[in-house]
Design a protein around this motif. Structure first.
Motif, short mmCIF file in Angstrom:
data_model
loop_
_atom_site.label_atom_id
_atom_site.label_comp_id
_atom_site.label_asym_id
_atom_site.label_seq_id
_atom_site.Cartn_x
_atom_site.Cartn_y
_atom_site.Cartn_z
N LEU A 203 0.54 -1.39 -0.19
CA LEU A 203 0.18 0.19 0.18
C LEU A 203 0.61 1.41 -0.04
O LEU A 203 2.21 1.41 0.54
CB LEU A 203 -1.05 -0.42 0.71
N PRO A 204 0.46 2.27 -0.17
CA PRO A 204 -0.53 2.38 -1.09
C PRO A 204 -0.61 1.57 -2.82
O PRO A 204 -0.32 1.02 -3.18
CB PRO A 204 -0.83 3.86 -1.34
N GLU B 166 -4.23 5.33 -3.40
CA GLU B 166 -5.28 4.71 -2.24
C GLU B 166 -5.44 3.63 -0.96
O GLU B 166 -4.46 3.30 -1.08
CB GLU B 166 -6.38 3.84 -3.10
N THR B 167 -5.62 4.01 -0.01
CA THR B 167 -5.76 3.65 0.76
C THR B 167 -6.94 3.36 1.68
O THR B 167 -7.37 1.98 2.30
CB THR B 167 -4.96 4.23 1.90
N ASP B 168 -7.80 4.00 1.28
CA ASP B 168 -9.72 3.79 1.39
C ASP B 168 -9.42 3.46 3.13
O ASP B 168 -8.84 3.92 4.01
CB ASP B 168 -10.32 2.08 0.35
N ALA C 233 -7.88 0.50 4.13
CA ALA C 233 -6.85 -0.24 5.09
C ALA C 233 -6.57 -0.38 5.81
O ALA C 233 -6.45 -1.11 6.75
CB ALA C 233 -6.26 -0.66 3.71
N ALA C 234 -6.72 0.79 7.02
CA ALA C 234 -6.13 1.25 8.02
C ALA C 234 -7.41 0.37 9.26
O ALA C 234 -6.62 -0.57 10.21
CB ALA C 234 -6.72 1.88 8.42
N SER D 53 5.21 4.75 3.38
CA SER D 53 4.15 6.46 3.57
C SER D 53 4.65 7.09 2.37
O SER D 53 6.19 6.86 2.30
CB SER D 53 5.38 6.74 4.89
N VAL E 187 3.74 -0.93 3.94
CA VAL E 187 2.99 0.33 3.63
C VAL E 187 3.97 1.43 3.64
O VAL E 187 4.53 1.49 4.51
CB VAL E 187 2.33 0.92 4.94
N GLN F 215 -5.50 -6.08 -3.44
CA GLN F 215 -5.79 -4.67 -2.81
C GLN F 215 -7.16 -3.72 -3.14
O GLN F 215 -7.40 -3.83 -1.89
CB GLN F 215 -5.12 -4.09 -4.09
N ARG G 130 5.32 5.09 -8.22
CA ARG G 130 5.54 6.43 -6.17
C ARG G 130 6.06 7.56 -6.96
O ARG G 130 7.11 7.91 -7.51
CB ARG G 130 6.12 5.13 -5.45
N LEU H 271 -8.56 -2.26 0.83
CA LEU H 271 -9.11 -1.22 0.25
C LEU H 271 -10.12 -1.39 1.07
O LEU H 271 -11.15 -0.30 1.64
CB LEU H 271 -9.13 -0.51 -1.09
#
Length: 579
Positions: A429-430, A510-512, A514-515, A505, A503, A481, A435, A485
């Motif tokens: 992720l993302p 997109e991470t939507d 995922a947290a 940083s 992950v 993925q 990148r 998400l």
């Protein structure tokens, strides 16, 4: 004493042109001589690479980077991977300049040393090199650098007569094998080299028969193509959407139109991978200078069959990509890609303009012979070289600082070490292939992680170009993925075979939700740049037989390359002793 001095003078003269070519290359790539790694758009170098399923072409992605990934993985076991990539890139550009000089000496010997300097300048200092450097196509530039050497070797095979020493034939034949195999570091390079070889094979000559020369060139090309041909057949997927054809079509530069841009060796699809001077009306000035140099040499060389063949190839190499960028051309390429997904390699039309380089350099050398009627040859050559460099001065110093060495933050090595200790499939992720890391510069770059670990790193391959999403081949990666998400539970990811989640940083994507998933997972490593989570899942990689086959064909490619180089060197040494 006089004999020793004469020998030194002779050696200095022989080294002058390759030394000049190397000087131009250093002027372009000087920032890469600093410690660090090439990390720019498609160019990704890491301290170490491995013979993973990805590197062998046995993943979901089309095997576009074969056998380059195999070569880097092998050599990075001995030398730092960043140095391997830089050496290939700098060496490829040097080969382009030096080889263009050798080709001009063969085809336009009356142009003298001055013609060789001009030929080397055109081969190295042009928009094609600048744009492909900014796009990160280092392996394509290696194939580009092999083109004049392929032409020289094939023309020597065709021109050698019955009275010439047999070892000369052997040296030219082995050299042809070596250069075609080296160009085969990437599929495009191999196709470029095979095309040049076939064009030169039909040139009239008193040497080896056309059919023999053509058979040799094609035979070597087929062997060198086995890594990506078999990778296409044995890999998990080879599906390319025709939607990508429009995104990769050649692009018009200011004041030139698409045809003019391509004729000036520019026009790459990515407007961000263009040197600053080519984004303004000054592009017209630079193009006119290049065209003027080439046009000045045409009256001198056009009656020479080798030069005429290379000039006709140059014309085709400009006209066909220009046609591919029109509505009907795009439709035709989309139909081809839809029917034959393996031919998606043709969709980046501008890269085929590399085929114009040998013809342009020969004509550039001829310009010195043409201008010699009105001025001394050294003055003509110096003036042409200065003009060619001046109108694209921002190619120097890594295309005005766009191509530099970068250093990875320490967390990357720590995460790679943890995954390599337990190489299970990795999700990242993302959810984006490209990148933008602050520590790597403003340009986007492909995710470096897949080239740094033994494990398979799932990548959908989806690219966003000018707001248009070009889907990749990674259906499984896309599904995983989406699970992330959507915020699915960790157990579902484990059952899906995911062993690690990384992950990255500081980069967009997109991470939507995922947290929600990540909060429930075990953190193995965390810093400001990376977080590594253990998911614990696994699924089998490519079957052992397929891996063995792919390793064997890659080793075969490397053996052809080494055998050709050794054979050419040995035959050359024997010929010199005989003389």
């Amino acid at each position: 004493m006089s004999a020793a001095i004469a020998a030194l003078v002779s050696a200095a003269r022989r080294a002058a042109v390759p030394g000049y070519a190397l000087g131009l290359v250093i002027a372009v790539t000087a920032p890469l001589l600093a410690p660090g790694y090439l990390l720019l758009r498609d160019a990704v170098s890491t301290p170490r690479s491995y013979l993973s399923d990805d590197a062998l072409g046995l993943s979901e992605s089309a095997p576009r980077a074969l056998p380059q990934d195999f070569a880097v993985a092998v050599f990075s076991h001995v030398v730092d991977g960043g140095l391997v990539v830089k050496t290939f890139l700098i060496g490829g550009l040097w080969l382009a300049g030096w080889g263009a000089a050798r080709l001009s000496a063969l085809v336009v010997p009356d142009a003298g040393a001055g013609g060789q300097y001009v030929a080397a300048t055109i081969a190295i200092w042009n928009p094609y090199v600048a744009e492909r450097l900014l796009q990160g196509h280092w392996s394509l530039l290696v194939g580009y650098g092999c083109l004049p050497w392929v032409a020289t070797a094939m023309l020597r095979l065709r021109r050698l007569g019955p009275g010439d020493p047999g070892r000369s034939v052997h040296a030219a034949g082995w050299a042809l094998v070596c250069w075609i195999a080296l160009a085969g570091l990437t599929a495009t390079g191999l196709m470029l080299a095979a095309t040049v070889a076939l064009v030169c094979a039909v040139v009239p000559g008193r040497g080896a028969p056309r059919r023999v020369c053509a058979a040799l060139g094609l035979g070597v090309a087929v062997v060198a193509a086995l890594p990506w041909l078999l990778g296409s057949a044995l890999g998990e997927s080879l599906q390319t959407t025709p939607a990508g054809v429009v995104a990769f079509a050649a692009r018009a530069e200011p004041g030139l139109g698409t045809l003019g841009s391509l004729a000036a060796l520019g026009g790459i699809w990515n407007a961000e991978a263009v040197p600053g001077w080519r984004t303004t009306a000054f592009a017209v000035v630079g193009s006119v200078i290049l065209w003027g140099v080439v046009a000045a040499g045409v009256p001198t060389v056009w009656r020479r069959p080798p030069a005429l063949a290379l000039l006709l190839l140059a014309a085709v190499a400009v006209l066909i990509p220009a046609a591919m960028a029109t509505g009907p051309g795009i439709g035709a390429v989309e139909a081809i890609v839809h029917a034959l997904p393996g031919f998606a390699v043709v969709r980046d039309g501008q890269k085929w303009v590399a085929l114009a380089m040998p013809g342009y350099t020969v004509a550039g050398a001829g310009a010195v012979a043409t201008l010699r009627r009105w001025m001394p040859a050294p003055a003509a050559a110096a003036g042409l070289c200065v003009a060619l460099i001046a109108v694209l001065a921002d190619l120097g110093w890594g295309v005005s600082g766009g191509v530099v060495s970068v250093r990875y933050p320490p967390g990357w090595a720590a995460v790679a070490a943890a995954i390599n200790a337990d190489p299970r499939p990795v999700a990242v992720l993302p959810a984006d292939v490209m990148r933008r890391f602050a520590w790597a510069g403003p340009a986007p770059v492909l995710d470096p992680l897949p080239r740094w670990v033994r494990a398979r790193v799932l990548s959908s391959g989806d690219l966003t170009i000018s707001g248009r999403v070009v889907p990749g081949e990674g259906a499984r990666a896309r599904a995983v993925q989406q699970l992330l998400l959507d915020g699915t539970d960790p157990q579902t990811l484990t059952r899906a075979g995911i062993g690690w989640i990384v992950v990255e940083s500081g980069t967009s994507g997109e991470t939507d939700s995922a947290a929600t998933t990540l909060r429930q997972m075990q953190v193995t490593y965390r810093d400001a740049d990376l977080v590594l989570y253990r998911a614990g899942g696994n699924y089998p990689g490519a079957p052992g037989l397929r891996r063995a086959i792919m390793i064997a064909v890659h080793v075969g490619w490397l053996a052809v390359l080494v055998t050709g180089a050794v054979g050419a060197a040995t035959a050359g040494l024997r010929l010199r002793r005989r003389r």
